[in-house]
Design a protein around this motif. Structure first.
Motif, PDB file in Angstrom:
ATOM      1  N   ASN A  83     -30.936   5.562  12.301  1.00 44.29           N
ATOM      2  CA  ASN A  83     -31.221   6.192  11.005  1.00 44.29           C
ATOM      3  C   ASN A  83     -30.740   5.311   9.872  1.00 44.29           C
ATOM      4  O   ASN A  83     -31.447   5.108   8.871  1.00 44.29           O
ATOM      5  CB  ASN A  83     -30.563   7.575  10.928  1.00 44.29           C
ATOM      6  CG  ASN A  83     -31.462   8.688  11.439  1.00 44.29           C
ATOM      7  OD1 ASN A  83     -32.679   8.581  11.408  1.00 44.29           O
ATOM      8  ND2 ASN A  83     -30.856   9.759  11.914  1.00 44.29           N
TER       9      ASN A  83
ATOM     10  N   GLN B 129     -33.331   2.919   7.226  1.00 42.85           N
ATOM     11  CA  GLN B 129     -33.288   2.999   5.770  1.00 42.85           C
ATOM     12  C   GLN B 129     -32.955   1.639   5.166  1.00 42.85           C
ATOM     13  O   GLN B 129     -33.525   1.249   4.138  1.00 42.85           O
ATOM     14  CB  GLN B 129     -32.255   4.037   5.310  1.00 42.85           C
ATOM     15  CG  GLN B 129     -32.265   4.273   3.801  1.00 42.85           C
ATOM     16  CD  GLN B 129     -33.624   4.701   3.281  1.00 42.85           C
ATOM     17  OE1 GLN B 129     -34.148   5.739   3.686  1.00 42.85           O
ATOM     18  NE2 GLN B 129     -34.220   3.913   2.381  1.00 42.85           N
TER      19      GLN B 129
ATOM     20  N   THR C 253     -28.399   9.332  16.930  1.00 43.36           N
ATOM     21  CA  THR C 253     -29.372   8.799  15.965  1.00 43.36           C
ATOM     22  C   THR C 253     -28.765   7.975  14.838  1.00 43.36           C
ATOM     23  O   THR C 253     -29.503   7.346  14.081  1.00 43.36           O
ATOM     24  CB  THR C 253     -30.176   9.954  15.330  1.00 43.36           C
ATOM     25  OG1 THR C 253     -29.274  10.833  14.636  1.00 43.36           O
ATOM     26  CG2 THR C 253     -30.936  10.736  16.391  1.00 43.36           C
ATOM     27  N   GLU C 254     -27.447   7.965  14.672  1.00 44.67           N
ATOM     28  CA  GLU C 254     -26.868   7.428  13.434  1.00 44.67           C
ATOM     29  C   GLU C 254     -27.102   5.933  13.246  1.00 44.67           C
ATOM     30  O   GLU C 254     -27.320   5.481  12.111  1.00 44.67           O
ATOM     31  CB  GLU C 254     -25.372   7.756  13.339  1.00 44.67           C
ATOM     32  CG  GLU C 254     -24.518   7.190  14.456  1.00 44.67           C
ATOM     33  CD  GLU C 254     -23.077   7.678  14.378  1.00 44.67           C
ATOM     34  OE1 GLU C 254     -22.658   8.129  13.292  1.00 44.67           O
ATOM     35  OE2 GLU C 254     -22.363   7.620  15.398  1.00 44.67           O
TER      36      GLU C 254
ATOM     37  N   ALA D 109     -38.139  11.021  13.532  1.00 48.68           N
ATOM     38  CA  ALA D 109     -37.932  10.821  12.092  1.00 48.68           C
ATOM     39  C   ALA D 109     -39.082   9.990  11.544  1.00 48.68           C
ATOM     40  O   ALA D 109     -39.419   8.939  12.103  1.00 48.68           O
ATOM     41  CB  ALA D 109     -36.601  10.118  11.825  1.00 48.68           C
TER      42      ALA D 109
END
Length: 418
Positions: A367, A371, A363-364, A186
């Motif tokens: 991620n 952010q 990934t949560e 990402a």
């Protein structure tokens, strides 16, 4: 900035008050950003990826750092090499940023063709006395540290990466990076100077109110705290963390997992720090339930409850190695107000998505955290641009690693400002 920007920067460095954040120009000035790219990113070892990014012969990855573009490729003999992405004919950039598979490196302008060893193989319409041997691709210093790839754009790369590798490779070896694969990547553009990105990463003072996902598996106490500021519940939690750290470290060391803290963030050219930290609850992984996200363990990890090995390098990376997966991060400056943060999640090379792991679950946590950090960096950049901004004091309990990053940065900048 004064007319003589070099004198101005020297003055800014000289008058910096220890224990305080930097003055605004370090975060906002295009001139200082250009110096950063030359003195920091142009002369030090920069983390850019992992060996599984170029897992097979012919796999290539292009990384752009400022005006420089670098091709990283695994050659026909299985070695990983790096070259400047500049044709030796008229300087055209040959491969766009990202990953690809190639048999040769072919310039799209006039079809000059290079082997994966960097040698010029084909150049049409040149004179009979043209020496192809003098026109191979320019190499870039590349070093794999346990499977983590670092490049240096300078003519002479700092040799103390050997000392870092000697210490770090036993820590990394149980996780066997070379036998993983990249499950997900990402890219996030953060609206802030690269130093604000790194400062934010080097502390967990902000974690409690800002990272509800990350603070499920991760103890903020691992990054420091002020005992006198804790309430009774906080003191109990801090003591629980200390006890868990001691018992876990003894267990990990007995199982052949190096865990003790090694810290050289500000006393070496190639600054770094590592430590294996406990994970809360089930203790297995940085997931929402703290259990392994991938059912196939990494390397020689026998017990999934292996905590999280953290590894920081100056100037641009941080990493978390667990029993089931790895998360690596690189920060690449774009301009004085924007930074690319590139995150990779690695799993065992034999793991199958949807069978051995669920990508969302894998990934949560990061991620969400990435952010949240990007939002914090953005308001920090906005503040640095405000005329009312002035350097503020760091917490000696929770921002000590920020101070070490700033000290390293100023020392390296001062060594390279002529």
């Amino acid at each position: 900035m004064a007319k003589d920007s070099v004198v101005s920067v020297r003055e800014l460095i000289a008058r910096r008050k220890p224990g305080f954040s930097l003055e605004a120009p370090f975060y906002t000035s295009p001139e200082i950003f250009r110096m950063d790219m030359e003195a920091i990113f142009g002369r030090h070892w920069i983390y850019v990826g992992v060996e599984p990014d170029v897992a097979e012969e012919g796999d290539a990855m292009v990384v752009n750092i400022g005006n420089s573009s670098v091709i990283i490729v695994r050659d026909d003999e299985g070695a990983v090499r790096a070259y400047h992405n500049v044709c030796r004919h008229r300087g055209a950039r040959m491969i766009p940023e990202g990953k690809t598979i190639i048999g040769n490196i072919v310039c799209p302008y006039h079809s000059w063709t290079y082997g994966l060893d960097g040698g010029l193989k084909f150049a049409e319409h040149m004179t009979p006395d043209f020496d192809r041997g003098c026109h191979g691709l320019k190499p870039v210093h590349l070093r794999s540290v346990g499977g983590l790839l670092f490049i240096c754009l300078a003519e002479d790369a700092p040799d103390d990466i050997d000392a870092m590798a000697e210490i770090m490779e036993p820590y990394l070896a149980p996780h066997d990076i070379r036998n993983t694969r990249v499950a997900h990547q990402a890219d996030l553009i953060e609206n802030g100077n690269w130093k604000l990105v790194m400062e934010n990463n080097r502390e967990c003072y902000h974690c409690g109110p800002n990272h509800p996902e990350l603070t499920i598996p991760l103890f903020a106490y691992g990054f420091g705290f002020a005992p006198e500021s804790l309430d009774e519940e906080g003191r109990r939690e801090a003591e629980r963390y200390n006890q868990l750290s001691e018992s876990s470290r003894a267990k990990w060391e007995a199982a052949g997992l190096p865990s003790r803290e090694v810290e050289h963030l500000s006393d070496r050219v190639t600054g770094f720090r590592t430590e294996r930290l406990p994970i809360d609850r089930a203790g297995e992984s940085q997931t929402m339930d703290t259990r392994a996200a991938c059912r196939i363990p990494l390397g020689t990890i026998g017990d999934m409850a292996a905590g999280g090995l953290s590894f920081w390098t100056q100037p641009n990376s941080w990493h978390h190695f667990m029993g089931d997966h790895i998360v690596t991060f690189s920060a690449i400056p774009i301009d004085e107000g924007h930074t690319l943060v590139r995150t990779r999640w690695l799993v065992n090379k034999d793991a199958v998505e949807g069978v051995d792991y669920d990508l969302t679950r894998l990934t949560e946590v990061w991620n969400a955290t990435n952010q949240q950090d990007a939002d914090l960096v953005a308001i920090g950049q906005q503040g640095a641009m405000d005329p009312a901004y002035e350097p503020g004091p760091y917490s000696p309990h929770t921002e000590g690693l920020v101070e070490k990053f700033v000290n390293w940065y100023l020392d390296r900048l001062s060594h390279n400002v002529k």
